[in-house]
Design a protein around this motif. Structure first.
Motif, PDB file in Angstrom:
ATOM      1  N   GLY A  36      23.814 103.509  32.316  1.00  0.00           N
ATOM      2  CA  GLY A  36      23.450 104.418  33.395  1.00  0.00           C
ATOM      3  C   GLY A  36      24.365 104.349  34.600  1.00  0.00           C
ATOM      4  N   LEU A  37      25.219 103.308  34.660  1.00  0.00           N
ATOM      5  CA  LEU A  37      26.092 103.136  35.817  1.00  0.00           C
ATOM      6  C   LEU A  37      27.042 104.306  35.995  1.00  0.00           C
ATOM      7  N   GLY A  38      27.586 104.821  34.891  1.00  0.00           N
ATOM      8  CA  GLY A  38      28.522 105.942  34.974  1.00  0.00           C
ATOM      9  C   GLY A  38      27.907 107.203  35.526  1.00  0.00           C
ATOM     10  N   ASN A  39      26.578 107.325  35.424  1.00  0.00           N
ATOM     11  CA  ASN A  39      25.858 108.481  35.967  1.00  0.00           C
ATOM     12  C   ASN A  39      25.206 108.191  37.309  1.00  0.00           C
ATOM     13  N   ALA A  40      25.546 107.072  37.965  1.00  0.00           N
ATOM     14  CA  ALA A  40      24.898 106.646  39.213  1.00  0.00           C
ATOM     15  C   ALA A  40      23.391 106.535  39.028  1.00  0.00           C
ATOM     16  N   TYR A  41      22.978 106.254  37.794  1.00  0.00           N
ATOM     17  CA  TYR A  41      21.581 106.087  37.386  1.00  0.00           C
ATOM     18  C   TYR A  41      20.764 107.357  37.566  1.00  0.00           C
ATOM     19  N   ALA A  42      21.411 108.512  37.555  1.00  0.00           N
ATOM     20  CA  ALA A  42      20.689 109.784  37.484  1.00  0.00           C
ATOM     21  C   ALA A  42      20.034 109.901  36.119  1.00  0.00           C
ATOM     22  N   GLY A  43      18.796 110.387  36.084  1.00  0.00           N
ATOM     23  CA  GLY A  43      18.079 110.542  34.824  1.00  0.00           C
ATOM     24  C   GLY A  43      17.570 109.245  34.239  1.00  0.00           C
ATOM     25  N   SER A  44      17.485 108.193  35.048  1.00  0.00           N
ATOM     26  CA  SER A  44      17.165 106.861  34.523  1.00  0.00           C
ATOM     27  C   SER A  44      15.792 106.784  33.863  1.00  0.00           C
ATOM     28  N   ALA A  45      14.831 107.587  34.310  1.00  0.00           N
ATOM     29  CA  ALA A  45      13.469 107.508  33.777  1.00  0.00           C
ATOM     30  C   ALA A  45      13.219 108.478  32.631  1.00  0.00           C
ATOM     31  N   VAL A  46      14.271 109.125  32.107  1.00  0.00           N
ATOM     32  CA  VAL A  46      14.046 110.112  31.051  1.00  0.00           C
ATOM     33  C   VAL A  46      15.022 109.981  29.879  1.00  0.00           C
ATOM     34  N   ILE A 278      22.816 121.582  28.639  1.00  0.00           N
ATOM     35  CA  ILE A 278      23.428 122.869  28.975  1.00  0.00           C
ATOM     36  C   ILE A 278      24.060 123.512  27.754  1.00  0.00           C
ATOM     37  N   SER A 279      24.688 122.689  26.949  1.00  0.00           N
ATOM     38  CA  SER A 279      25.348 123.183  25.733  1.00  0.00           C
ATOM     39  C   SER A 279      25.460 122.017  24.758  1.00  0.00           C
ATOM     40  N   ASP A 280      26.162 122.231  23.664  1.00  0.00           N
ATOM     41  CA  ASP A 280      26.354 121.149  22.707  1.00  0.00           C
ATOM     42  C   ASP A 280      27.139 119.988  23.308  1.00  0.00           C
ATOM     43  N   ARG A 281      27.913 120.283  24.354  1.00  0.00           N
ATOM     44  CA  ARG A 281      28.767 119.249  24.942  1.00  0.00           C
ATOM     45  C   ARG A 281      28.280 118.745  26.305  1.00  0.00           C
ATOM     46  N   TRP A 282      27.595 119.591  27.074  1.00  0.00           N
ATOM     47  CA  TRP A 282      27.239 119.244  28.447  1.00  0.00           C
ATOM     48  C   TRP A 282      25.748 118.927  28.585  1.00  0.00           C
ATOM     49  N   GLU A 283      25.466 117.818  29.288  1.00  0.00           N
ATOM     50  CA  GLU A 283      24.099 117.450  29.645  1.00  0.00           C
ATOM     51  C   GLU A 283      24.074 117.095  31.136  1.00  0.00           C
ATOM     52  N   MET A 284      23.122 117.686  31.890  1.00  0.00           N
ATOM     53  CA  MET A 284      23.000 117.420  33.320  1.00  0.00           C
ATOM     54  C   MET A 284      21.781 116.536  33.574  1.00  0.00           C
ATOM     55  N   LEU A 285      21.900 115.656  34.576  1.00  0.00           N
ATOM     56  CA  LEU A 285      20.861 114.678  34.878  1.00  0.00           C
ATOM     57  C   LEU A 285      20.539 114.676  36.363  1.00  0.00           C
ATOM     58  N   GLY A 286      19.279 114.459  36.704  1.00  0.00           N
ATOM     59  CA  GLY A 286      18.855 114.360  38.093  1.00  0.00           C
ATOM     60  C   GLY A 286      17.805 113.283  38.277  1.00  0.00           C
ATOM     61  N   ASP A 287      17.730 112.763  39.494  1.00  0.00           N
ATOM     62  CA  ASP A 287      16.839 111.633  39.763  1.00  0.00           C
ATOM     63  C   ASP A 287      16.402 111.656  41.226  1.00  0.00           C
ATOM     64  N   VAL A 288      15.115 111.464  41.472  1.00  0.00           N
ATOM     65  CA  VAL A 288      14.597 111.233  42.817  1.00  0.00           C
ATOM     66  C   VAL A 288      13.695 110.007  42.740  1.00  0.00           C
ATOM     67  N   SER A 289      13.938 109.013  43.564  1.00  0.00           N
ATOM     68  CA  SER A 289      13.119 107.802  43.535  1.00  0.00           C
ATOM     69  C   SER A 289      12.710 107.405  44.944  1.00  0.00           C
ATOM     70  N   ARG A 290      11.579 106.718  45.029  1.00  0.00           N
ATOM     71  CA  ARG A 290      11.059 106.231  46.300  1.00  0.00           C
ATOM     72  C   ARG A 290      10.709 104.754  46.143  1.00  0.00           C
ATOM     73  N   THR A 291      11.192 103.939  47.077  1.00  0.00           N
ATOM     74  CA  THR A 291      10.885 102.512  47.094  1.00  0.00           C
ATOM     75  C   THR A 291      10.127 102.200  48.384  1.00  0.00           C
ATOM     76  N   ASN A 292       8.945 101.618  48.236  1.00  0.00           N
ATOM     77  CA  ASN A 292       8.063 101.387  49.389  1.00  0.00           C
ATOM     78  C   ASN A 292       8.369 100.034  50.041  1.00  0.00           C
ATOM     79  N   TRP A 293       9.506 100.013  50.746  1.00  0.00           N
ATOM     80  CA  TRP A 293      10.012  98.792  51.364  1.00  0.00           C
ATOM     81  C   TRP A 293       9.178  98.307  52.548  1.00  0.00           C
ATOM     82  N   ARG A 294       8.225  99.114  53.023  1.00  0.00           N
ATOM     83  CA  ARG A 294       7.405  98.659  54.159  1.00  0.00           C
ATOM     84  C   ARG A 294       6.596  97.413  53.831  1.00  0.00           C
ATOM     85  N   SER A 295       6.498  97.075  52.554  1.00  0.00           N
ATOM     86  CA  SER A 295       5.810  95.834  52.182  1.00  0.00           C
ATOM     87  C   SER A 295       6.560  94.604  52.680  1.00  0.00           C
ATOM     88  N   VAL A 296       7.855  94.763  52.994  1.00  0.00           N
ATOM     89  CA  VAL A 296       8.651  93.669  53.558  1.00  0.00           C
ATOM     90  C   VAL A 296       8.727  93.890  55.062  1.00  0.00           C
TER      91      VAL A 296
END
Length: 426
Positions: A36-46, A278-296
């Motif tokens: 996932g590093l090459g994609n900046a971890y876009a699409g990590s949960a799918v 998108i096609s036989d060759r292209w796949e697009m990925l997206g990611d939105v994540s939230r981390t609840n850091w207020r616990s620290v």
């Protein structure tokens, strides 16, 4: 067998040479695979393209058939260079700029999945989801606030997933996590054998070393909207750590082998991902994540032995905020053996501002620029290689801790990440 002995047995081989150093904002480590590093971890949960989905979304294990094994290593090189702008220390008023507080870090991971029916898949993962190390030169001007800060976590994550229908899968995982923390700073303390009230000890090093074990859970689901569109949603729970250890100092400035404790709640996290063919060759990925850091928020280091038992030795006032991360990426199939990956991401920092920034965590918002390749060696073997550059804008600091000095200046920061991973199917 005692839990600590179990943990030591599990991690004896895994932790050789491991050093924790945050790649994501705060001290979170997203680098739980190299694929996932090459994609900046876009699409990590799918994505679910190999066994490392145990960490990101266990529901996506149903995309894997038979047995799957995946192991990898990420090399992280953060850089945090301080620029002094009028700092003052008590009792010292001089000091260096501390050199580069970042250093090389190695982050291994290990995963396996097993499909034991048409609908059910089991898996297990071993990784390090949180980690941080900053280390300054001994004479740096902020040494009374921190000279070394080192956090490591080791996480074991057994998981189970079921294909509820042709379009929906659900997964659940349990987590056992061990944390090791070391915090070191210099102190100016009245010498215990010299009565003069104004006599202080220079170069006195105070060190806290503590460990903890905690339990949590993670879950997720995947949903196939159409033959070309997949959605994924995952959640990782908070982890409550009750750290216990010793507080020592050189020169006997404080009593040796004083026991101490500190409580910290590591944040929970949500990830929403989309994959679009998108096609036989292209796949697009997206990611939105939230981390609840207020616990620290405020972390009190409390003495639990000696004449000062029950008293707060020091408070680490993080005052973190919740954060968002947005990532976009894609894959291009060059031929039957090779794929090219790319990705961009914006990663918000939990640090609220100049006065809340700690010298032990000189963090700021991050911008990811990633690329990588995937090589299909044969029908059962895949190698992933990825790299990312994280740009960190100049981070101003105005950290005033009475009795421990006033650090004023800015940081020039960046992070380089390199990763490699081998996947084998059976």
């Amino acid at each position: 067998m005692h839990q600590k002995s179990v943990a030591q047995a599990l991690f004896a081989a895994f932790t050789l040479g491991l050093v924790g150093s945050a790649g994501a904002s705060g001290f979170q480590l997203l680098e739980q695979n190299a694929s996932g590093l090459g994609n900046a971890y876009a699409g990590s949960a799918v994505i679910g393209e190999n066994a490392s989905t145990v960490f990101y979304n266990p529901a996506a294990m149903t995309k894997l058939s038979g047995g799957n094994f995946s192991t990898g290593l990420s090399i992280i090189k953060p850089s945090y260079k301080f620029n002094n702008d009028g700092s003052s220390n008590a009792p010292a008023v001089t000091g260096s700029q501390g050199g580069d507080a970042g250093g090389w870090a190695a982050l291994p991971n290990l995963y396996g999945t097993w499909q034991f029916s048409d609908r059910w898949v089991a898996g297990i993962g071993v990784g390090s989801p949180f980690g941080l190390k900053t280390e300054y030169e001994n004479d740096w001007v902020g040494r009374f606030q921190s000279s070394t800060f080192d956090i490591k976590t080791y996480n074991v994550n057994p998981s189970l997933a079921v294909k509820a229908s042709d379009s929906i899968s659900v997964g659940l995982g349990l987590n056992y996590q061990r944390m090791e923390a070391m915090y070191q700073r210099q102190a100016a303390t009245q010498h215990p054998t010299i009565p003069a009230a104004n006599t202080t000890v220079q170069n006195t090093t105070v060190t806290l070393e503590a460990t903890s074990e905690a339990y949590g859970w993670n879950t997720g689901l995947t949903f196939k909207v159409s033959p070309t569109t997949d959605l994924g949603l995952s959640y990782r729970s908070k982890m409550f750590h009750h750290l216990e250890g010793t507080l020592n100092s050189s020169n006997q400035a404080v009593a040796a082998n004083v026991f101490a404790k500190a409580d910290i709640t590591l944040p929970d996290m949500y990830i929403f991902s989309v994959s679009q063919q998108i096609s036989d060759r292209w796949e697009m990925l997206g990611d939105v994540s939230r981390t609840n850091w207020r616990s620290v928020d405020k972390v009190d280091i409390v003495r639990t032995s000696g004449v000062a038992s029950g008293q707060v030795a020091q408070t680490l006032d993080a005052n973190f905020r919740d954060t968002w991360r947005i990532a976009f990426g894609g894959k291009y199939k060059i031929d039957d053996s090779w794929k090219w990956k790319y990705g961009l991401a914006y990663d918000q920092s939990p640090v609220r501002g100049t006065e809340e920034r700690l010298v032990s965590l000189p963090d700021n918002n991050r911008y990811w620029f990633s690329t990588g390749v995937q090589w299909q060696l044969d029908k059962t073997s895949v190698i992933d290689i990825g790299a990312a550059y994280l740009y960190i804008p100049k981070s101003k600091i105005d950290a005033n801790q009475p009795g421990r000095g006033h650090v004023v200046g800015s940081y020039d920061g960046s992070i380089m990440i390199f990763g490699a991973q081998v996947t084998k199917t059976f």
